[in-house]
Design an enzyme around this catalytic site. Structure first.
Site, mmCIF file in Angstrom:
data_model
loop_
_atom_site.group_PDB
_atom_site.id
_atom_site.type_symbol
_atom_site.label_atom_id
_atom_site.label_comp_id
_atom_site.label_asym_id
_atom_site.label_seq_id
_atom_site.Cartn_x
_atom_site.Cartn_y
_atom_site.Cartn_z
ATOM 1 N N SER A 58 -9.428 1.767 28.486
ATOM 2 C CA SER A 58 -10.836 1.829 28.093
ATOM 3 C C SER A 58 -10.947 1.881 26.577
ATOM 4 O O SER A 58 -9.942 2.023 25.867
ATOM 5 C CB SER A 58 -11.527 3.059 28.701
ATOM 6 O OG SER A 58 -10.955 4.254 28.195
ATOM 7 N N ILE A 80 -11.216 1.748 22.636
ATOM 8 C CA ILE A 80 -10.495 1.019 21.593
ATOM 9 C C ILE A 80 -9.227 0.387 22.144
ATOM 10 O O ILE A 80 -8.881 -0.746 21.803
ATOM 11 C CB ILE A 80 -10.180 1.956 20.412
ATOM 12 C CG1 ILE A 80 -11.473 2.287 19.648
ATOM 13 C CG2 ILE A 80 -9.157 1.335 19.466
ATOM 14 C CD1 ILE A 80 -11.295 3.310 18.535
ATOM 15 N N TYR A 133 -9.560 19.141 17.799
ATOM 16 C CA TYR A 133 -9.409 17.690 17.625
ATOM 17 C C TYR A 133 -9.026 17.366 16.184
ATOM 18 O O TYR A 133 -8.084 16.600 15.939
ATOM 19 C CB TYR A 133 -10.725 17.003 17.991
ATOM 20 C CG TYR A 133 -10.703 15.504 17.859
ATOM 21 C CD1 TYR A 133 -9.918 14.721 18.698
ATOM 22 C CD2 TYR A 133 -11.501 14.860 16.912
ATOM 23 C CE1 TYR A 133 -9.906 13.338 18.588
ATOM 24 C CE2 TYR A 133 -11.500 13.480 16.794
ATOM 25 C CZ TYR A 133 -10.706 12.722 17.636
ATOM 26 O OH TYR A 133 -10.702 11.353 17.514
#
Length: 264
Positions: free
Chosen positions: A15, A17, A154
Site C-alpha cells: 500500500s 508509497i 515515531y
C-alpha cells in the site's frame, strides 16, 4: 529507463508509497521483490504490474520478526540472482502524547521502524558487499529531522534511522554501496489511519492534512530521478518541508510555530 533490469526489493509494498514505488520501478523495467505482511495485497499489487510472471516476486515479510530476515534475504537473493536496490519502506506511525503512550507502544514502533529496518539491511549487506555494488534506500520522514506533538515515538524512530544510516554510508563507501534517506512530508497514504495510539491500537481515521497531501504518484515521479542520481538525502512534500530548514537555521522560531499548528 535508468532502472531497467535492476533488482529492487521493496518492503511495505502492499500500500501507500511502497505500492506506488512498485508501479514506478516496474514501468522503468526493474525486476521487483515485493514484501509486506499481507500476501493477498501483494498479489493485488503484483497483478497491476506488467510482466508479472517474469519480473515480480512476492515475498511476504513481517518486520517485527527478525528471525525471518536471513531466510527471506536468501530467497530474495536467489530468485533473480542478486539485489541491486533495497527500499526500506515498511513502518508504522503514531498519534498519542509522550506522557500517555505505553512503553509497549514505543517498543512496537521501534521494533518495526528501527530494528526491522536495520535488521533487514544487515541481512542484505553481505550480498551487496560480495557483488561490490548496491543501493540502500530508507523512506524516513520530515519527522526524522523535527519533532511535533503526538509523534514522540515515531520521530524518535526516524531520528534513529538517520543516525544509523549516516554511519552506514561512511562504512559502505569503500564497497561502492550507496545510502539514500528519503524524507517525505504529507503524502496521501493510510499511514495516519494505521498509526498507533497510546495503548498500541490503530488510530483508525485519516489526518487533517490528508485532503491536501501529495499523491503517491506525484511523490514517486519526483523521487525516482533523485534515486537515479544517488542523492544522499531527499526532501519531498509541500510547505512542511520548510520545517527542515527552519529547524537548522531558526529552531526557536520553528518551536513557536509548531506550538500553534494542528498536527493530528
Amino acid at each position: 529507463m535508468q532502472f531497467k533490469d535492476k533488482i529492487v526489493w521493496i518492503t511495505g509494498a502492499s500500500s501507500g508509497i511502497g505500492e506506488a514505488l512498485a508501479y514506478a520501478f516496474n514501468r522503468e523495467g526493474a525486476k521487483l521483490i515485493l514484501s509486506a505482511r499481507r500476501k493477498e495485497e501483494l498479489e493485488r499489487v503484483a497483478a497491476a504490474c506488467e510482466d508479472t510472471d517474469d519480473r515480480v516476486f512476492i515475498l511476504p515479510l513481517d518486520l517485527s520478526k527478525p528471525e525471518t530476515f536471513a531466510g527471506a534475504t536468501e530467497k530474495a537473493q536467489a530468485h533473480f540472482g542478486g539485489i541491486d536496490i533495497l527500499v526500506n519502506n515498511g513502518g508504522v506511525s503514531q498519534r498519542a502524547t509522550a506522557m500517555e503512550s505505553s512503553m509497549d507502544s514505543f517498543r512496537q514502533i521501534m521494533e518495526i521502524n528501527v530494528f526491522g529496518t536495520i535488521g533487514l539491511t544487515k541481512a542484505v549487506l553481505p550480498y551487496m558487499v560480495e557483488q561490490k555494488s548496491g543501493h540502500i534506500m530508507v523512506i524516513s520522514s520530515v519527522m526524522g529531522k523535527i519533532g511535533t506533538k503526538f509523534r514522540s515515538g515515531y520521530a524518535a524512530s526516524k531520528h534513529a534511522l538517520h543516525g544509523w544510516f549516516d554511519c552506514l554510508r561512511q562504512e559502505m563507501y569503500e564497497h561502492s554501496i550507496d545510502v539514500t534517506l528519503v524524507c517525505p512530508g504529507y503524502v496521501k497514504t493510510n499511514i495516519t489511519k494505521n498509526a498507533l495510539t497510546a495503548d498500541g491500537t490503530a488510530f483508525g481515521k485519516m489526518g487533517d492534512a490528508h485532503s491536501t497531501a501529495m499523491t503517491t504518484d506525484r511523490f514517486t515521479k519526483i523521487l525516482l530521478p533523485k534515486i537515479a542520481r544517488k542523492k544522499e538525502e531527499v526532501y519531498i512534500g509541500g510547505k512542511e518541508v520548510l520545517t527542515v530548514y527552519l529547524k537548522r537555521f531558526f529552531p526557536r522560531l520553528l518551536n513557536r510555530i509548531l506550538r500553534n499548528v494542528k498536527v493530528t
